[in-house]
Design a protein around this motif. Structure first.
Motif, PDB file in Angstrom:
ATOM      1  N   LEU A 124      -3.495  -0.407  -6.427  1.00  0.00           N
ATOM      2  CA  LEU A 124      -3.148  -1.352  -5.822  1.00  0.00           C
ATOM      3  C   LEU A 124      -2.810  -2.528  -6.813  1.00  0.00           C
ATOM      4  N   PRO A 125      -1.551  -3.308  -6.667  1.00  0.00           N
ATOM      5  CA  PRO A 125      -1.404  -4.559  -7.475  1.00  0.00           C
ATOM      6  C   PRO A 125      -2.325  -5.565  -6.896  1.00  0.00           C
ATOM      7  N   ALA A 126      -2.684  -6.599  -7.753  1.00  0.00           N
ATOM      8  CA  ALA A 126      -3.567  -7.735  -7.180  1.00  0.00           C
ATOM      9  C   ALA A 126      -2.912  -8.378  -6.050  1.00  0.00           C
ATOM     10  N   GLY A 127      -3.632  -8.718  -5.068  1.00  0.00           N
ATOM     11  CA  GLY A 127      -2.900  -9.036  -3.724  1.00  0.00           C
ATOM     12  C   GLY A 127      -2.953 -10.672  -3.957  1.00  0.00           C
ATOM     13  N   LYS A 128      -2.292 -11.060  -2.717  1.00  0.00           N
ATOM     14  CA  LYS A 128      -2.054 -12.449  -2.856  1.00  0.00           C
ATOM     15  C   LYS A 128      -3.320 -13.073  -1.909  1.00  0.00           C
ATOM     16  N   ASP A 129      -3.775 -13.930  -2.519  1.00  0.00           N
ATOM     17  CA  ASP A 129      -4.845 -14.678  -1.702  1.00  0.00           C
ATOM     18  C   ASP A 129      -4.451 -15.409  -0.188  1.00  0.00           C
ATOM     19  N   ILE A 189       0.966  -1.166  -0.061  1.00  0.00           N
ATOM     20  CA  ILE A 189       0.026  -0.184   0.111  1.00  0.00           C
ATOM     21  C   ILE A 189       0.740   1.133   0.071  1.00  0.00           C
ATOM     22  N   ALA A 190       2.067   1.132   0.826  1.00  0.00           N
ATOM     23  CA  ALA A 190       2.998   2.416   0.919  1.00  0.00           C
ATOM     24  C   ALA A 190       3.646   2.734  -0.427  1.00  0.00           C
ATOM     25  N   ASP A 191       4.092   1.624  -1.330  1.00  0.00           N
ATOM     26  CA  ASP A 191       4.669   1.698  -2.464  1.00  0.00           C
ATOM     27  C   ASP A 191       3.684   2.316  -3.346  1.00  0.00           C
ATOM     28  N   SER A 219      -9.604  -2.512   4.820  1.00  0.00           N
ATOM     29  CA  SER A 219     -10.206  -1.642   5.192  1.00  0.00           C
ATOM     30  C   SER A 219      -9.467  -0.398   4.576  1.00  0.00           C
ATOM     31  N   ILE A 220      -7.948  -0.278   4.727  1.00  0.00           N
ATOM     32  CA  ILE A 220      -7.207   0.836   4.353  1.00  0.00           C
ATOM     33  C   ILE A 220      -7.165   0.474   2.859  1.00  0.00           C
ATOM     34  N   GLU A 221      -7.003  -0.650   2.337  1.00  0.00           N
ATOM     35  CA  GLU A 221      -6.992  -0.954   1.054  1.00  0.00           C
ATOM     36  C   GLU A 221      -8.377  -0.185   0.226  1.00  0.00           C
ATOM     37  N   ARG A 222      -9.515  -0.497   0.891  1.00  0.00           N
ATOM     38  CA  ARG A 222     -10.523  -0.074   0.399  1.00  0.00           C
ATOM     39  C   ARG A 222     -10.524   1.437   0.280  1.00  0.00           C
ATOM     40  N   VAL A 223     -10.336   2.026   1.560  1.00  0.00           N
ATOM     41  CA  VAL A 223     -10.186   3.523   1.497  1.00  0.00           C
ATOM     42  C   VAL A 223      -9.459   4.062   0.439  1.00  0.00           C
ATOM     43  N   TYR A 224      -8.295   3.472   0.174  1.00  0.00           N
ATOM     44  CA  TYR A 224      -7.283   4.030  -0.754  1.00  0.00           C
ATOM     45  C   TYR A 224      -7.859   3.778  -2.102  1.00  0.00           C
ATOM     46  N   GLN A 225      -8.773   2.805  -2.282  1.00  0.00           N
ATOM     47  CA  GLN A 225      -9.209   2.467  -3.703  1.00  0.00           C
ATOM     48  C   GLN A 225     -10.551   3.154  -3.836  1.00  0.00           C
TER      49      GLN A 225
END
Length: 761
Positions: free
Chosen positions: A317-322, A307-309, A369-375
């Motif tokens: 955000l790149p596709a996250g690992k499952d 997320i920082a990168d 939740s942070i990822e969703r806020v960022y996106q």
């Protein structure tokens, strides 16, 4: 046709990640607030110099440029109002100090007392905190620069007013670029907070599982906690104070939501697991059981780094690992542990593993939740902080006159620092007069830049200053020796100026290198004898550093051993308040958690302050390190106590756990009594009474009775089977009964150890 395929060079492949990392760091530096601010300051100083060249009045307009540089120093993270006041006060003090030195310079008998009064008074202003210390630094620098080219007659007032005009120009630039810098400042702080929190998660995982290098890991954790506290305070100042002025916006809402989640992640990470020794006792022989949990912790840390990168590069955000397979492996590990060790022997370890799994799942939820806020997937969620509540989370600086009166005493560290600096400056100035030293004001400059109220920071800045001066002199000397091109000198001087401003807050050593190269290149432009400037700058820097180190070592030295007790008192009081809020929350389960969060914030801050004080103490001379190991034990116990309290608080909050109020409160009262007695031992006061051992034993018995009753029910459910799935609600009650009882016992043990350690101190 013969096709030739050129394979990549092995060396190139090996160095590609290193080069890529350097390019990313360079990109990060160029986008940083420090670099942008450095460009603004350089532009602000270049405009009056350019006007001076155009009008043929460079000496006058150099004073305006000096005013820009001096006033801009107090333009640090914070609200627009605080920045404006800081810049104006810096400009006013610099202007008046310059005029005073100019008027007194005609007579040595008048100059020395004026210099003494100015240095003491201006340095004493730093009693009002960080921004005030920057204002003070601007005034001291104005005094030093007044000796560069003394003015006479009306020129004294003209140059003083031009310094003030430069300050007003700096204020105008600050107002113009405030929104851009504030936005970038908040972004960089959030990115830094993400990275440091990711590292914190890793360290907590390592501490819980690795038996080697515990002391080194613990030390890094303490330092990281101090850094996170600083970042959190800066973010509160930037985000919360700015929202009060600008109101709600989607951009600010996103940043504040991410910040709130990061604070909760820090509390979660601090709380799990709190009892390292017990975790290693249970699983030290069977690392395989913990492997899925360790891997999941590191994956979660990597998600924060990603997320920082992405935020740094301004991309999605790149596709996250499952992570579902890893979560399932954690479940399998628990089942396998129970099947191998068998119940009831496996019960305590299984419950700890379930709690660890809950922690990692909550961590995943918050990171998601942070990822969703960022996106922008979170929707228009309310943050739930009213204006009055937001103000409570900002550390307010008190500017009452009584603070000056209270600190105007030989016992005050700031009073000692002001007196020490005054004597050092007078000595440096007299040495410049007595001996034929060219540019003797460099001695004064070195003293002002290096000397700090504490020994450790002064020593560190001395080393960085000497390293930077010598390195810069070598680099600039080689350039001047090999290249005779005034245009190149001009470009390099300008670049050095920008970089010195960019690094001055983040890396003083690097800033010193560029300050030195800039000065030498400017001398190379003015005079062909640039090597004389190199020689005298090195000599004057060594002289100034020697005076600064001598003053901090022998003139009323402020050793940390003399003030460490006050840090311990503040940390213990903050822990008591945090524990009291946990107890209140357990009783009332109120929706408004402001009081709880404020107590948590204060406990974290005071823990960081105690850690920082101990680190400074450990770097002081051996002769000044009184009771170092005893203080180290107290620091470690304080950190462990806060972790155990956070574990209890987060469990009660996140699980709506309900402990029996009467017995819970009795045990909390006993824990608090131990902390109170520790405080009273430090302050040499009459000690409070302890809770009767019989009452305490009864309270623990009641809590254990609930757990034992649930265990009996579970034993009947198993009816001889080695493993049977447990109903989620029953597992929740079982974990609740075990964890609350264990955490209260653990807190009681730590509090008793703290009391004993403090009494020994």
């Amino acid at each position: 046709m013969i096709r030739i395929v050129l394979a990549p060079d092995a060396a190139s492949c090996r160095y590609f990640p290193y080069i890529s990392g350097m390019l990313q760091e360079l990109r990060q530096f160029i986008k940083s607030t420090d670099f942008v601010k450095a460009l603004v300051i350089t532009f602000g100083a270049a405009v009056p110099v350019s006007l001076g060249l155009w009008l043929g009045q460079v000496p006058y307009f150099l004073s305006a440029a000096m005013g820009v540089i001096l006033a801009s120093g107090s333009d640090v993270p914070g609200s627009r109002r605080h920045k404006t006041i800081g810049i104006l006060v810096s400009a006013a003090i610099a202007m008046l100090a310059s005029m005073a030195i100019g008027l007194a310079s005609g007579s040595l008998y008048l100059l020395l007392p004026v210099l003494a009064v100015l240095v003491f008074g201006i340095s004493f202003v730093s009693v009002y905190g960080f921004r005030a210390s920057l204002v003070s630094f601007a005034g001291l620098m104005a005094i030093v620069l007044s000796f560069v080219h003394p003015h006479t007659g009306a020129d004294i007032f003209i140059h003083g007013l031009l310094i003030g005009a430069g300050g007003l120009w700096a204020l105008l630039l600050s107002v113009i670029f405030h929104s851009l810098l504030q936005r970038r400042q908040a972004e960089n702080l959030i990115i830094d907070c993400l990275r440091q929190t990711a590292r914190y998660i890793q360290l907590r995982g390592k501490l819980a599982t690795e038996s080697q290098d515990q002391e080194a890991l613990q030390k890094e954790l303490y330092n990281l906690q101090v850094k996170l506290n600083e970042i959190h305070e800066a973010l509160r100042e930037v985000l919360l104070s700015e929202r009060q002025r600008t109101g709600t916006s989607n951009y600010h809402r996103k940043q504040l939501l991410i910040f709130i989640e990061l604070i909760d992640i820090l509390e979660l990470s601090l709380a799990n697991p709190a009892n390292y020794e017990r975790a290693r006792e249970l699983f030290g022989h069977s690392v395989r059981v913990l492997l899925p949990f360790i891997k999941l912790v590191f994956e979660l840390s990597d998600k924060l780094e990603n997320i920082a990168d992405s935020m740094q590069l301004g991309r999605g955000l790149p596709a996250g690992k499952d992570l579902e397979p890893l979560l399932e492996k954690c479940n399998q590990s628990i089942r396998q542990y129970v099947e191998e060790l068998k119940l009831p022997q496996a019960r305590e370890g299984a419950l700890l593993l379930h709690n660890l799994q809950d922690y990692e799942e909550k961590l995943l939820q918050k990171i998601t939740s942070i990822e969703r806020v960022y996106q922008d997937l979170e929707g228009q969620q309310s943050i739930g902080l009213q204006s009055r509540e937001r103000r409570q989370f900002i550390t307010q600086q008190d500017y009452d006159v009584r603070i000056l009166r209270e600190n105007f005493s030989p016992q005050s560290p700031i009073f000692k620092h002001a007196a020490r600096l005054t004597i050092a400056m007078l000595l440096g100035y007299l040495l410049g007069i007595i001996f034929p030293i060219q540019n003797a004001y460099w001695i004064l400059l070195t003293i002002v830049v290096i000397m700090r109220p504490g020994y450790t920071l002064t020593k560190e800045r001395s080393k960085h200053r000497l390293y930077g001066t010598l390195s810069g002199a070598v680099i600039a000397g080689l350039v001047v020796l090999l290249v005779q091109n005034t245009y190149l000198y001009g470009v390099l001087a300008l670049v050095s100026l920008v970089l010195s401003f960019a690094f001055i807050q983040k890396n003083y050593r690097t800033s010193s290198i560029f300050v030195t190269t800039g000065i030498i290149f400017i001398y190379a432009l003015i005079t062909p004898d640039a090597f004389d400037a190199i020689q005298f700058r090195v000599i004057d820097t060594l002289t100034g550093a020697a005076i600064a180190m001598g003053a901090i070592s022998f003139l009323w030295p402020s050793w940390e051993a003399l003030s460490i007790k006050s840090n311990i008192v503040k940390a213990l009081n903050a822990n008591r308040n945090y524990l009291a809020e946990i107890s209140k929350y357990n009783q009332h389960k109120t929706q408004n958690t402001t009081a709880y969060k404020l107590a948590r914030k204060e406990a974290f801050l005071q823990m960081g302050n105690l850690n920082a004080a101990f680190q400074r103490m450990s770097q002081e001379p051996k002769s000044a390190q009184q009771h170092l190991m005893e203080v180290y034990e107290i620091v470690g116990l304080n950190h462990t106590f806060l972790a155990a309290a956070a574990a209890l608080g987060t469990f009660i909050r996140d699980n709506n756990a309900e402990a029996d109020s009467a017995h819970f409160n009795l045990i909390i009262k006993s824990i608090d009594a131990n902390l109170a007695q520790a405080l009273q031992a430090l302050q040499q006061e009459t000690q409070t009474e302890e809770v009767a051992k019989e009452e305490l034993a009864e309270a623990y018995g009641q809590l254990e009775g609930r757990y034992n009753a649930l265990v009996a029910v579970r034993t009947r459910q198993l009816a001889g089977a080695t493993y049977k799935p447990i109903e989620p609600g029953f597992l929740k009650n079982l974990k609740e009964a075990r964890l609350i009882s264990d955490q209260l016992k653990w807190l009681h043990t730590i509090a008793a150890n703290l009391k004993q350690a403090v009494e020994e101190l």
